[in-house]
Scaffold this active site. Structure first.
Site, PDB file in Angstrom:
ATOM      1  N   LYS A 239       0.860  -1.184   0.000  1.00 45.86           N
ATOM      2  CA  LYS A 239       0.000   0.000   0.000  1.00 45.86           C
ATOM      3  C   LYS A 239       0.895   1.233   0.000  1.00 45.86           C
ATOM      4  O   LYS A 239       1.686   1.446   0.926  1.00 45.86           O
ATOM      5  CB  LYS A 239      -0.912   0.046   1.225  1.00 45.86           C
ATOM      6  CG  LYS A 239      -1.635   1.398   1.373  1.00 45.86           C
ATOM      7  CD  LYS A 239      -2.423   1.524   2.648  1.00 45.86           C
ATOM      8  CE  LYS A 239      -2.660   2.976   3.050  1.00 45.86           C
ATOM      9  NZ  LYS A 239      -3.073   3.883   1.967  1.00 45.86           N
TER      10      LYS A 239
ATOM     11  N   GLY B 128       7.119   5.979   7.521  1.00 45.87           N
ATOM     12  CA  GLY B 128       6.012   6.892   7.765  1.00 45.87           C
ATOM     13  C   GLY B 128       6.135   7.506   9.137  1.00 45.87           C
ATOM     14  O   GLY B 128       7.233   7.624   9.686  1.00 45.87           O
ATOM     15  N   SER B 129       5.018   7.871   9.719  1.00 44.14           N
ATOM     16  CA  SER B 129       5.040   8.602  10.981  1.00 44.14           C
ATOM     17  C   SER B 129       5.286   7.676  12.162  1.00 44.14           C
ATOM     18  O   SER B 129       4.932   6.494  12.148  1.00 44.14           O
ATOM     19  CB  SER B 129       3.724   9.365  11.189  1.00 44.14           C
ATOM     20  OG  SER B 129       2.708   8.485  11.617  1.00 44.14           O
ATOM     21  N   THR B 130       5.881   8.253  13.208  1.00 44.15           N
ATOM     22  CA  THR B 130       6.150   7.508  14.433  1.00 44.15           C
ATOM     23  C   THR B 130       4.847   7.052  15.086  1.00 44.15           C
ATOM     24  O   THR B 130       4.750   5.914  15.574  1.00 44.15           O
ATOM     25  CB  THR B 130       6.953   8.383  15.407  1.00 44.15           C
ATOM     26  OG1 THR B 130       8.174   8.788  14.768  1.00 44.15           O
ATOM     27  CG2 THR B 130       7.286   7.633  16.690  1.00 44.15           C
ATOM     28  N   GLY B 131       3.842   7.903  15.081  1.00 43.16           N
ATOM     29  CA  GLY B 131       2.570   7.566  15.704  1.00 43.16           C
ATOM     30  C   GLY B 131       1.911   6.357  15.063  1.00 43.16           C
ATOM     31  O   GLY B 131       1.412   5.462  15.756  1.00 43.16           O
ATOM     32  N   VAL B 132       1.916   6.327  13.733  1.00 38.29           N
ATOM     33  CA  VAL B 132       1.323   5.185  13.025  1.00 38.29           C
ATOM     34  C   VAL B 132       2.119   3.917  13.316  1.00 38.29           C
ATOM     35  O   VAL B 132       1.549   2.850  13.561  1.00 38.29           O
ATOM     36  CB  VAL B 132       1.276   5.466  11.501  1.00 38.29           C
ATOM     37  CG1 VAL B 132       0.895   4.205  10.731  1.00 38.29           C
ATOM     38  CG2 VAL B 132       0.275   6.578  11.196  1.00 38.29           C
TER      39      VAL B 132
ATOM     40  N   GLU C 180      11.142   2.889   9.420  1.00 35.42           N
ATOM     41  CA  GLU C 180      11.874   4.163   9.479  1.00 35.42           C
ATOM     42  C   GLU C 180      10.805   5.234   9.621  1.00 35.42           C
ATOM     43  O   GLU C 180       9.903   5.347   8.793  1.00 35.42           O
ATOM     44  CB  GLU C 180      12.717   4.364   8.221  1.00 35.42           C
ATOM     45  CG  GLU C 180      13.643   5.576   8.319  1.00 35.42           C
ATOM     46  CD  GLU C 180      13.171   6.730   7.454  1.00 35.42           C
ATOM     47  OE1 GLU C 180      12.751   7.748   8.052  1.00 35.42           O
ATOM     48  OE2 GLU C 180      13.215   6.619   6.224  1.00 35.42           O
TER      49      GLU C 180
ATOM     50  N   CYS D 207      12.858  12.833   5.019  1.00 36.06           N
ATOM     51  CA  CYS D 207      12.981  12.340   6.391  1.00 36.06           C
ATOM     52  C   CYS D 207      14.232  12.903   7.054  1.00 36.06           C
ATOM     53  O   CYS D 207      14.286  13.070   8.268  1.00 36.06           O
ATOM     54  CB  CYS D 207      13.062  10.809   6.404  1.00 36.06           C
ATOM     55  SG  CYS D 207      11.790   9.989   5.440  1.00 36.06           S
TER      56      CYS D 207
ATOM     57  N   GLU E  99       8.323  17.679  14.813  1.00 31.99           N
ATOM     58  CA  GLU E  99       8.570  17.417  13.391  1.00 31.99           C
ATOM     59  C   GLU E  99       7.576  18.217  12.551  1.00 31.99           C
ATOM     60  O   GLU E  99       6.361  18.130  12.754  1.00 31.99           O
ATOM     61  CB  GLU E  99       8.409  15.925  13.097  1.00 31.99           C
ATOM     62  CG  GLU E  99       8.736  15.560  11.669  1.00 31.99           C
ATOM     63  CD  GLU E  99       8.512  14.077  11.376  1.00 31.99           C
ATOM     64  OE1 GLU E  99       9.283  13.523  10.584  1.00 31.99           O
ATOM     65  OE2 GLU E  99       7.570  13.499  11.945  1.00 31.99           O
TER      66      GLU E  99
END
Length: 544
Positions: free
Chosen positions: A212, A265-269, A293, A327, A426
């Site tokens: 995806k 992608g994002s740290t939260g996800v 990452e 990034c 960020e």
């Protein structure tokens, strides 16, 4: 059946074309850009041998030209994720059993197609779909993606040759199996090369993949998928679906054959996915590999001995190439008081020379940010820095206009407080925050660098004092997975600077190196005894 040991030597990094005035590549790329804009694409999902069109579509529009439609892509549902997983699992045994030379040569052919026939097309799709100028597209969607494919073949070839020692009468060997199940590749908008590498690195190791990509990267992703098909990738090995995150996660992470995730992608996800995988451990056939990452708040710290011109160039390029949406982009800078005035004067002057606009005008250094959500977020931070009570002031830039495209001027904020919000959070845009520190308190400044952000992706020190370089290298050992000396913190090259960070920046599995490929392999040790023993008794059991 294998009839030889097929080894692939170290390749050479793909040369970067210049796109200088009058060059053949510039002329060709401009023609391709016009061609791509002249018709609209209808992008299906690729599931097994099928091109799936649902009729539920989303338009693809250039971030820098909101009124133009490049095409549309078909949005899937949970059932399409299940179909993709089933297609992958059906392809698994045959793909895993394919000889290494035939598997490898698919990806080498794809690299050659990218380097020749499709170079202007993958670059053109990246420029229009992700708003990159020609050079940023060239180093990403052409060179880096080509390098990933070629170097990963070489690295995997090296891994396969690593074998244990054998003792007399015994033969030991290790086979490097693919993981048991399927791999989920979840890729971001900002690098076409990442979008290509995350599914192919796992597939190269014999795994099957459900991929995806971000909705804002579909235009280049579909082009790469077409290239893989032309290169001979069998149906079902990589399945490209366009399904929203929560829906695809619900299906993938609740499937017993889920074997691993390759994520940028994002740290939260990433944290949420890790939590979900942990809760679901009881249902999986094996422990899934979790490779990610994630975010960054990348730094540049200048020592009082630094050359101000080197500092200015590192910040101008590091912070504002591709609108700061790398990034690794320089997002916070620590400047010593002895050169602050000179750096400010020169850096502001440089930023004022940066032209901003569409990608088709090759004189534009800066283009649009990726979408309206990103634009609105960045505009909020910039407005905050303008408030009278803000512990910050804007040196240059700050204009935001989304009338025709999502344009944000390169902006430099000076933070009067080292913990000001834009020094810590960020932003992922063309906003650099600078803090001026006492030139005689370098050690204190290093402590600030290390403690201000939870991230540890990239960073740089600029100094002509070798003791200061060593001091920074040691003090910031855990502050960045990629550390640069007298350079900007961006621009990692496959095979030269393996890329990845730790702390809140990910698992540091180093894309562009052997380290990453080990994560998509499962080793089996095989011992064969030529003349087996026929008696359990050892000599020590005998009595005199």
């Amino acid at each position: 059946m294998n009839f030889g040991d097929f080894y692939y030597p170290t390749p050479v990094n793909e040369p970067v074309l210049s796109y200088a005035p009058g060059s053949k590549e510039k002329e060709t790329l401009k023609k391709v850009l016009a061609e791509l804009k002249s018709h609209q694409v209808d992008v299906p999902m690729y599931i097994g041998a099928e091109e799936v069109r649902t009729g539920n579509t989303m338009e693809i529009r250039p971030p820098h030209e909101r009124n133009h439609v490049l095409g549309k892509f078909h949005i899937g549902e949970a059932k399409h994720v299940t179909r993709a997983i089933n297609a992958a699992l059906r392809a698994k045994d045959k793909w895993a059993a394919m000889s290494w030379e035939n598997r490898a040569n698919i990806f080498l052919k794809a690299a050659d197609l990218l380097a020749t026939k499709y170079r202007p097309y993958i670059n053109g799709c990246t420029m229009l779909g992700q708003s990159k100028n020609c050079y940023q597209a060239e180093i990403d969607s052409a060179c880096e993606l080509i390098d990933f494919l070629r170097f990963n073949v070489h690295f995997l070839s090296d891994i396969y040759r690593q074998q244990p020692i054998s003792s007399p009468g015994v033969n030991n060997r290790v086979e490097y199996r693919p993981l048991e199940g399927f791999v989920f590749a979840l890729t971001p908008f900002n690098f076409t090369a990442i979008g290509g590498n995350l599914p192919t690195s796992a597939a190269m190791c014999g795994n099957v993949v459900v991929w995806k990509c971000a909705n804002t990267q579909v235009y280049s992703a579909q082009m790469f998928m077409r290239i893989l098909k032309e290169a001979g990738l069998p149906d079902g090995v990589i399945n490209l679906v366009f399904v929203d995150g929560p829906t695809i996660g619900e299906v993938v992470f609740n499937h017993p054959d889920f074997a691993g995730i390759h994520f940028t992608g994002s740290t939260g996800v990433f944290n949420k996915m890790w939590e979900t995988i942990g809760k679901n451990m009881g249902m999986y056939r094996s422990y899934p590999r979790i490779v990610g990452e994630t975010g960054g708040k990348d730094f540049v710290i200048a020592h009082k001995s630094a050359d101000p011109d080197v500092v200015v160039a590192a910040l101008a390029r590091g912070a504002f190439e591709y609108q700061g949406q790398k990034c690794s982009a320089a997002s916070r800078a620590y400047i010593p008081s002895n050169m602050a005035a000179e750096v400010r004067k020169k850096l502001v002057a440089e930023v004022k020379t940066m032209q901003m606009g569409t990608v088709e005008n090759f004189s534009n250094f800066v283009n649009a940010v990726i979408d309206e959500k990103s634009f609105d977020k960045l505009e909020t931070y910039i407005r905050g820095a303008r408030k009278k009570d803000a512990k910050a002031k804007i040196w240059v830039g700050g204009k935001c206009d989304k009338t025709e495209g999502f344009f944000i001027e390169p902006t430099i904020i000076e933070a009067l407080d080292p913990n000001y919000v834009t020094m810590c959070e960020e932003l992922f845009g063309p906003v650099l925050t600078v803090y001026i520190y006492d030139e005689n308190k370098f050690d204190d400044a290093l402590k600030l660098v290390d403690s201000t952000s939870p991230y540890a992706l990239t960073g740089a020190v600029i100094s002509r004092d070798r003791y200061a370089v060593e001091q920074a290298t040691n003090k910031l050992r855990n502050s960045a997975g990629n550390f640069y000396i007298n350079d900007k913190p961006t621009g990692a090259v496959v095979g030269q600077q393996p890329f990845g960070g730790a702390r809140a920046s990910g698992t540091n599995d180093k894309a562009g190196s052997m380290l990453n490929l080990y994560r998509w392999l499962s080793a089996r040790t095989i011992k064969e005894t030529f003349v087996p023993v026929t008696d359990y008794r050892y000599p020590f059991l005998g009595e005199e």
